[in-house]
Motif scaffolding. Structure first.
Motif, mmCIF file in Angstrom:
data_model
loop_
_atom_site.group_PDB
_atom_site.id
_atom_site.type_symbol
_atom_site.label_atom_id
_atom_site.label_comp_id
_atom_site.label_asym_id
_atom_site.label_seq_id
_atom_site.Cartn_x
_atom_site.Cartn_y
_atom_site.Cartn_z
ATOM 1 N N LEU A 144 54.560 -18.460 36.553
ATOM 2 C CA LEU A 144 55.031 -17.315 36.334
ATOM 3 C C LEU A 144 54.189 -16.309 36.159
ATOM 4 O O LEU A 144 52.991 -16.410 35.273
ATOM 5 N N ASP A 145 53.985 -15.303 36.942
ATOM 6 C CA ASP A 145 53.095 -14.100 36.946
ATOM 7 C C ASP A 145 51.654 -14.490 37.580
ATOM 8 O O ASP A 145 50.615 -13.988 37.416
ATOM 9 N N GLU A 146 51.747 -15.701 38.465
ATOM 10 C CA GLU A 146 50.447 -15.868 39.162
ATOM 11 C C GLU A 146 50.819 -16.119 40.548
ATOM 12 O O GLU A 146 51.979 -16.538 41.014
ATOM 13 N N ARG A 147 49.715 -15.943 41.297
ATOM 14 C CA ARG A 147 50.077 -16.052 42.832
ATOM 15 C C ARG A 147 50.027 -17.487 43.375
ATOM 16 O O ARG A 147 49.810 -18.239 42.641
ATOM 17 N N SER A 148 51.045 -17.605 44.451
ATOM 18 C CA SER A 148 50.964 -18.758 44.973
ATOM 19 C C SER A 148 49.622 -19.049 45.786
ATOM 20 O O SER A 148 48.939 -18.385 45.911
ATOM 21 N N GLN A 149 49.189 -20.331 45.719
ATOM 22 C CA GLN A 149 48.154 -20.737 46.555
ATOM 23 C C GLN A 149 48.638 -21.295 48.124
ATOM 24 O O GLN A 149 49.287 -22.023 48.158
ATOM 25 N N THR A 150 47.754 -20.655 48.952
ATOM 26 C CA THR A 150 48.120 -20.969 50.393
ATOM 27 C C THR A 150 46.969 -21.516 51.159
ATOM 28 O O THR A 150 45.745 -21.076 50.761
ATOM 29 N N VAL A 151 47.226 -22.231 52.220
ATOM 30 C CA VAL A 151 46.105 -22.570 53.110
ATOM 31 C C VAL A 151 46.872 -22.358 54.588
ATOM 32 O O VAL A 151 47.953 -22.775 54.823
ATOM 33 N N ILE A 178 40.349 -29.204 51.029
ATOM 34 C CA ILE A 178 41.087 -28.061 50.500
ATOM 35 C C ILE A 178 41.503 -27.895 49.242
ATOM 36 O O ILE A 178 41.620 -29.096 48.663
ATOM 37 N N ASP A 179 41.733 -26.687 48.768
ATOM 38 C CA ASP A 179 41.804 -26.483 47.245
ATOM 39 C C ASP A 179 43.091 -25.474 47.100
ATOM 40 O O ASP A 179 42.931 -24.557 47.514
ATOM 41 N N LEU A 180 44.311 -26.164 46.783
ATOM 42 C CA LEU A 180 45.305 -25.239 46.230
ATOM 43 C C LEU A 180 45.299 -25.039 44.733
ATOM 44 O O LEU A 180 46.644 -25.577 44.454
ATOM 45 N N GLY A 181 44.891 -24.443 44.181
ATOM 46 C CA GLY A 181 44.656 -24.556 42.740
ATOM 47 C C GLY A 181 44.689 -26.003 42.039
ATOM 48 O O GLY A 181 43.658 -26.462 42.185
ATOM 49 N N GLY A 182 45.675 -26.277 41.418
ATOM 50 C CA GLY A 182 45.868 -27.747 40.943
ATOM 51 C C GLY A 182 45.897 -28.811 41.884
ATOM 52 O O GLY A 182 45.818 -29.918 41.594
#
Length: 115
Positions: A83-90, A30-34
């Motif tokens: 800030l001003d970025e979406r959350s990363q979810t799985v 899984i990849d949640l951004g960083g």
């Protein structure tokens, strides 16, 4: 050091699971951004024991999430965005006797609020 080696080994031996179905004991990446990690499950007493381990980059301390899912249940793991970025979810869900892993979009009200 051992836990980092295990996490790295799991990442190398698993398939990408941003959207898809997993079999018991088959790991999926899984990849949640960083944050990257793996998810797998085992079956016991008509339930799925789901284990997800994520870490921030290669040097980040791994964090493990465990949950027991019955038919029709799901769980969501979320990493807040900057800030001003979406959350990363799985989202990990159980349906039809199978386990599914999919990226999930945050609700629009959370995107507008900057979460």
């Amino acid at each position: 050091m051992y836990r980092y080696t295990v996490l790295a080994a799991l990442c190398v031996t698993t398939g990408y699971a941003s959207a898809g179905e997993l079999d018991p004991l088959q790991g999926g990446s899984i990849d949640l951004g960083g944050f990257q990690g793996v998810v797998y499950y085992t079956e016991a007493d008509n339930s799925f024991r789901v284990v997800t381990t994520i870490a921030e980059g290669e040097a980040g301390l791994p964090v493990r999430f465990e949950a027991t899912l019955d038919e029709g249940q799901s769980l969501t793991i979320s990493v807040p965005g900057r800030l001003d970025e979406r959350s990363q979810t799985v989202e990990i869900s159980r349906a039809g006797g199978k386990l599914f892993v999919a990226g999930a979009e945050p609700p629009p009200e959370l995107v507008r609020a900057g979460h």
